[in-house]
Design a protein around this motif. Sequence first.
Motif, mmCIF file in Angstrom:
data_model
loop_
_atom_site.group_PDB
_atom_site.id
_atom_site.type_symbol
_atom_site.label_atom_id
_atom_site.label_comp_id
_atom_site.label_asym_id
_atom_site.label_seq_id
_atom_site.Cartn_x
_atom_site.Cartn_y
_atom_site.Cartn_z
ATOM 1 N N ARG A 85 0.848 -1.178 0.000
ATOM 2 C CA ARG A 85 0.000 0.000 0.000
ATOM 3 C C ARG A 85 0.890 1.236 0.000
ATOM 4 O O ARG A 85 1.905 1.280 0.708
ATOM 5 N N ALA A 86 0.530 2.231 -0.793
ATOM 6 C CA ALA A 86 1.264 3.496 -0.847
ATOM 7 C C ALA A 86 0.278 4.645 -0.712
ATOM 8 O O ALA A 86 -0.790 4.622 -1.332
ATOM 9 N N ILE A 87 0.628 5.635 0.103
ATOM 10 C CA ILE A 87 -0.260 6.776 0.355
ATOM 11 C C ILE A 87 0.539 8.068 0.222
ATOM 12 O O ILE A 87 1.669 8.163 0.712
ATOM 13 N N THR A 88 -0.058 9.065 -0.403
ATOM 14 C CA THR A 88 0.546 10.394 -0.477
ATOM 15 C C THR A 88 -0.529 11.451 -0.302
ATOM 16 O O THR A 88 -1.717 11.170 -0.488
ATOM 17 N N GLN A 89 -0.114 12.658 0.060
ATOM 18 C CA GLN A 89 -1.038 13.777 0.231
ATOM 19 C C GLN A 89 -0.502 14.987 -0.500
ATOM 20 O O GLN A 89 0.707 15.230 -0.523
ATOM 21 N N ALA A 90 -1.406 15.757 -1.093
ATOM 22 C CA ALA A 90 -1.023 16.984 -1.792
ATOM 23 C C ALA A 90 -2.182 17.963 -1.725
ATOM 24 O O ALA A 90 -3.340 17.560 -1.534
ATOM 25 N N ARG A 91 -1.878 19.232 -1.891
ATOM 26 C CA ARG A 91 -2.929 20.246 -1.868
ATOM 27 C C ARG A 91 -3.737 20.184 -3.157
ATOM 28 O O ARG A 91 -3.189 20.036 -4.245
ATOM 29 N N GLU A 92 -5.052 20.272 -3.024
ATOM 30 C CA GLU A 92 -5.949 20.211 -4.172
ATOM 31 C C GLU A 92 -5.561 21.270 -5.201
ATOM 32 O O GLU A 92 -5.275 22.408 -4.858
ATOM 33 N N GLY A 93 -5.521 20.876 -6.467
ATOM 34 C CA GLY A 93 -5.175 21.798 -7.534
ATOM 35 C C GLY A 93 -3.689 21.838 -7.848
ATOM 36 O O GLY A 93 -3.290 22.370 -8.876
ATOM 37 N N SER A 94 -2.857 21.268 -6.979
ATOM 38 C CA SER A 94 -1.420 21.253 -7.237
ATOM 39 C C SER A 94 -1.102 20.135 -8.234
ATOM 40 O O SER A 94 -1.866 19.172 -8.366
#
Length: 198
Positions: free
Chosen positions: A158-167
């Motif tokens: 499993r791999a998870i990442t987070q980023a700001r919407e629209g980036s």
Amino acid sequence: MLKKIVLPCCLALSLAACATAVPPVEVTRFHVGDPARSGTIAVEEMPGNPDVSLEYRTYSNAVQQELQKVGFTPTAEGAKSDYVALVAFRRGFRPTGYGRDGNPVSVGVGGGVGSGGYSGLGVGIGIDLSGKPKDIVSTELQVQIRRRSDSTTVWEGRAITQAREGSPAAQPGLAAGKLATALIQGYPGESGRTITVK
């Protein structure tokens, strides 16, 4: 002298911008013994995939490419593969910049009126941070490799990442490639350990 200071500062700021453009990925993998490292493999959608959409093809293609890099070969048209890679992904949104009451965070400076013979003037300044801040997009990719002959799972991750919407990092194409690469590179990886891939 000024040029010597300004140039490294600009370079540091541009590198910091690059680092935030592609956020790190948290990866966890599991396997028993020494799983398969070669053979034909077919990429299929995991039953019950929580996010069924046209985006699935983007994620399955990214996984297929990474599996080829570590030694697996795609199945010929109409043939049965040695292994099946089951793929699922999900995207979630988490709001940012809001207080517990759901209203935008505000910053205020205030004064008061003194007592006991002292007179004072109260002054208050309120700054409302108007406009809704961008949400944080969390994207998760899950892959299971099963032996087709007996449906035994030989590897999963499993791999998870987070980023700001629209980036750029929140776009499905970039997210799929980043997650698949982080998850499968170094296959099979250390079982049961969570690592951060930058």
